[in-house]
Design a protein around this motif. Structure first.
Motif, mmCIF file in Angstrom:
data_model
loop_
_atom_site.group_PDB
_atom_site.id
_atom_site.type_symbol
_atom_site.label_atom_id
_atom_site.label_comp_id
_atom_site.label_asym_id
_atom_site.label_seq_id
_atom_site.Cartn_x
_atom_site.Cartn_y
_atom_site.Cartn_z
ATOM 1 N N ILE A 106 5.888 1.552 8.751
ATOM 2 C CA ILE A 106 5.045 1.378 7.573
ATOM 3 C C ILE A 106 5.548 2.200 6.388
ATOM 4 C CG2 ILE A 106 2.941 0.796 8.840
ATOM 5 C CD1 ILE A 106 2.061 3.592 8.691
ATOM 6 N N ARG A 107 5.149 1.771 5.202
ATOM 7 C CA ARG A 107 5.468 2.557 4.011
ATOM 8 C C ARG A 107 4.374 2.376 2.974
ATOM 9 N NH1 ARG A 107 10.511 -1.005 1.426
ATOM 10 N NH2 ARG A 107 9.191 -2.701 0.696
ATOM 11 N N SER A 119 3.916 -3.070 6.008
ATOM 12 C CA SER A 119 4.311 -2.856 7.400
ATOM 13 C C SER A 119 5.290 -3.904 7.891
ATOM 14 C CB SER A 119 3.063 -2.867 8.286
ATOM 15 O OG SER A 119 2.221 -3.932 7.944
ATOM 16 N N GLY A 155 -3.728 -4.726 7.783
ATOM 17 C CA GLY A 155 -3.206 -3.709 6.862
ATOM 18 C C GLY A 155 -3.977 -3.723 5.558
ATOM 19 N N VAL A 186 -0.437 -0.250 2.155
ATOM 20 C CA VAL A 186 0.277 0.016 3.398
ATOM 21 C C VAL A 186 1.107 -1.227 3.734
ATOM 22 C CG1 VAL A 186 0.059 0.583 5.848
ATOM 23 C CG2 VAL A 186 -1.549 1.551 4.187
#
Ligand code: ATP
Ligand code: ATP
Ligand code: MG
Ligand code: MG
Lengths: 546, 546
Positions: B393-394, B371, B365, B369
């Protein structure tokens, strides 16, 4: 119409969280203030910064409160970078080399509620404490065994406070424009001024610092961070290192050549950052020890900034297979503004001389830093490499003003910040500093660059350091006085030097006189302190005044 | 307390402005739709994007209005990337390879007011036009001489419109969360959904894309952008190229091996981006032409994403001195999410086999990001490289929902977006995709990864392509059916293949049957279209059903 993207504020805490998740075992190695080498990693550092945040909460430190540090580059200082700012408090890094009165002024001006300090600064803190009005908690950054013996009722031990806390802590989320840290300028041209960074400015600066146009940082690097953490966020490296998981080596209080060389060799340092004076010392150390060899080090890249490196220094590194990255920046610019890293593809095949001429410039503006050069009436000057102007910049990590100052007219009508530097910019966007506007000599309406004269003077083999200041002249208003420190054991005469310069600069630039001294005054960040020199040579009359 | 930093919104226009100022003569080279090679540079491209902005204004296009494109990778498409979004309108890139009904649906759903199209799509546009309700202006992206003969009252010539305008234009500044562009997903699992990016999400993604953890882009690179500009922002490369001043080579409509190879050789391409199917074609082209040699190309790096590259492809490139960068992303993630670039220092000395095993994963990642992997009840699973879960994810460049959809429950309680992918993550943060949740086979309560079965099947020397779908089973609910396309001229039997797989996967994973076909159905972005396969093989009863 807004996009349909997630809204997440840019937070400094996210940098160390990323490191802990994706680079848990990447190392942070410190030459401690206490002496021995200390090793930790990002997982532990993240946990410890959460302990720091819990400890601050317990002391009653709230969002926006200032936490001062008087500290060298160590893992504890790095914990504070994340623990203090991550919790919403403001990390105020203080330069311990400033004059005592300046430190006192700065701490009182910042209204620090906490003062964290390395035990190397015990005496200093003991002396200052009675004058520090806002400080409620003095925290010695050491363990119980090494606690200094001090006469301070509100003295705490860092390790005791930190280790009493759990590493469970939920980083708060808040407006990304919230203040994160505070750093005062070097005080080269007057009193230091406080720059108040935000989470947004810091995170944006961090990502740019990681790009090839910035400092090009990745997990493949092992960084020896020589530039102090109290000097303009250590150029943003602690943040960028966490974001990328790069290994970090911290020299602690020992900036001597021996410690730096040993750390490079034993830890596999590939990239290191420092001001020219530190690199000068480092190179002198190598030259003084038979058997040491720059090209044998794992070092592949150095970044040099804060003042202009002499061309000979750039050549020395590059000839030994070490890329030089020059950076121009200010405390007010977080600090990355212009960077001279990889040559442009079209310049890669130039002659060595031409390449070094480019490498000696301050660099090209990085994305996020818009710039212009203007004359004294504010008219923009062309980017032709010749037109000289005041360097003005704007962007999301450039200061809009100073802490607790009237900031109503710090910026021009278009939002540009006046850097106080005078420069040219060429058609490729390369900045070349001419001088500080406070240093440039105005002789009969024309400008003489003291920086250029100094550069030429130090290229003389017997000159160790040189400074040029303006002295009053009845006809020309101002004329240059060159002040020189000769290299140890060398002698250099006025005539000799004057002839040397005569071959290198225009005749009317030649100094009216040359003074020889044993030592030049410096600021806390190693720059020539010309305000002091001007006092010293006030009323000086040139021998050959014409 | 807020920091005292300048407030500047993150704007896409700043990227091309930076390029024009600092890399004015860095080139953008295009194989045009009309045929010949076209050369321009960032200064001209910036000026032309300002002309585009003026032209749109003249047509009455306002902030937030959608401007559709049906176009290959050309300098004109790149002008639109900056001219449309920079002006405040929304660039809607449409995949011309979608089914006609999908294109019709998408344009009507987006309510595009303008449709820009390459003359390669004249017939398509002519056919669609009667059904496109919102389109007021059809603009053929060509010059007067090449204007297609069409029966459309509101048809315009791009060059006429653009060249009539001045390159003077003041990019507007506005809320950085404003919509900048719109792209629909590939339609692999159902109907395409519209992702609406913002200036903020795009600029943050761009800076990260430039870092070594992203795609590592700088002015030293010459980029051949094979991934289409209508596919998830061409992975953000047009923006990152402008930000860094990298030279760009655009293949236009010709994605054939010959054109790609020639452009690489003649333009000095160092880095190129494409999906696995394109690279497969490219390698087949090289193999089919005696005398061509991958290792002789200036190419130093390829990035492969959108689907998993077979390990043999990764090895082929790396054995020829070309670094492979795998990326995992989605239209919804701008698209960079996980990147497999440089190995971590600790992995660099592993055996070749171990290194390629790591290189075959989807990557780690990148910062920005966040996760997690969760079970079906939403419980987080450990990052141990074994536990399988739904990838969530965010982050600031991850979608919060879709254009004109009810987005009230697109995210989980903590703001994570469900990717629809099933994966493991190991302790170094490496993602390994197991399957799409819609594709995974649930056999007697256990999971069988169709992706893994397909990977193993294509590693058979006589198999060109393979797909696995679940077919109904009375006892086990679902069992795998393997559908195979043999390599040209090769024959492969069911028994042979079953034995080959038997040595590579668990016995209970072995397909119940193998079907041989001449061709497999693909989506517009070259992925296996399993929805179609499932229809095709509906009610299929395995020969060896047990
Ligand atoms: N690469 C460089 N070459 C030459 N000068 C540099 C370079 N980088 C920085 N500088 C100088 O350093 C200045 C910024 O330094 P800093 O913010 O540490 O405080 P200062 O300007 O020295 O002190 P003060 O603002 O308090 O007078 C710049 O304005 C510039 O004059
Ligand atoms: N490196 C990779 N390896 C394997 N699969 C990948 C990789 N990169 C992307 N993918 C797949 O591509 C998907 C994203 O693709 P895209 O956004 O183009 O549309 P799609 O998911 O195929 O279509 P739709 O969402 O309309 O069904 C991911 O969810 C993942 O399944
Ligand atoms: Mg200053
Ligand atoms: Mg999808």
């Amino acid at each position: 119409m807004l996009g349909i993207m997630q809204e997440h504020p840019l937070m400094i805490s996210s940098l160390i969280e990323h490191a802990a998740r994706f680079h848990p075992d990447s190392e942070i190695v410190t030459r401690t203030v206490e002496g021995p080498i200390h090793r930790t990693n990002y997982l532990e550092l993240r946990n410890r910064s959460k302990q720091v945040a819990n400890a601050l909460e317990k002391l009653g430190i709230e969002q926006g409160d200032r936490v001062g540090t008087l500290a060298w580059n160590t893992y504890r200082h790095m914990e504070l970078y994340f623990g203090v700012s991550g919790s919403g408090a403001v990390l105020h890094t203080i330069n311990p080399r400033l004059f005592e009165e300046q430190i006192e002024y700065i701490i009182n001006h910042a209204e620090d509620r906490v003062l964290m300090f390395d035990i190397a600064f015990t005496d200093l803190v003991q002396k200052l404490a009675p004058k520090l009005k806002s400080v409620e908690f003095y925290i010695a950054m050491t363990d119980k065994d090494s606690m200094p013996d001090m006469d301070l009722p509100n003295l705490y031990c860092y390790e005791e406070l930190v280790q009493a806390e759990k590493p469970d802590y939920q980083w708060p989320l808040f407006d990304e424009r919230t203040a994160s840290s505070l750093c005062y300028t070097s005080g080269t041209t007057g009193n230091p001024k406080g720059v108040l960074y935000s989470h947004r400015s810091t995170v944006l600066h961090t990502i740019m610092a990681a790009t090839p146009d910035g400092a090009n940082i990745s997990a493949s690097e092992c960084l020896l961070l020589i530039v102090p953490m109290f000097h303009a966020n250590a150029w943003g490296i602690p943040y960028a290192a966490a974001m990328t998981g790069a290994k970090v080596v911290l020299p602690g209080p020992r900036l001597d050549g021996e410690n730096l060389y040993d750390l490079m060799a034993t830890e596999g340092v590939t990239f290191s950052q420092g001001v020219p004076t530190v690199w000068l010392m480092f190179l002198q150390y190598i030259d003084s020890k038979p058997g040491l060899d720059l090209s044998k080090l794992p070092l592949r890249k150095v970044s040099i900034g804060g003042a202009a490196p002499p061309r000979s220094m750039i050549e020395r590194f590059e000839d030994n297979g070490i890329d030089v990255m020059q950076g121009w920046g200010m405390t007010e610019t977080s600090p990355l503004g212009f960077v001279n890293g990889d040559l442009l593809p079209k310049h890669k095949n130039l002659s060595k001389d031409e390449r070094f001429a480019i490498k000696s410039k301050q660099g090209r503006g990085i994305w996020g830093v818009e710039s212009k050069i203007t004359d004294d009436e504010g008219n923009e000057q062309p980017w032709d490499g010749e037109s000289v102007g005041n360097l003005m910049i704007r962007g999301p990590w450039i200061a809009a003003g100073y802490f607790k100052k009237d900031n109503s007219d710090q910026l021009d009508a278009d939002g540009y910040f006046p850097t106080g530097d005078i420069a040219t910019i060429d058609s490729n966007g390369y900045l070349q500093l001419v001088d500080r506007s406070k240093d440039v000599i105005k002789s009969g309406g024309e400008w003489i660059s003291t920086m250029e004269l100094e550069n030429q003077a130090v290229s003389h083999p017997d000159v160790a350091e040189a400074a040029v200041i303006g002295i009053h002249h009845p006809t020309w208003q101002e004329r240059p006085l060159l002040i020189v420190v000769a290299k140890e054991g060398a002698t250099v005469t006025s005539d000799d030097l004057m002839q040397f310069l005569g071959e290198r600069v225009a005749k009317w630039w030649l100094p009216d006189d040359i003074a020889f001294v044993d030592e030049l005054p410096h600021t806390a960040t190693g720059k020539l302190l010309k305000t002091k020199l001007r006092e010293q040579f006030k009323g000086y009359v040139a021998a050959e005044s014409s």
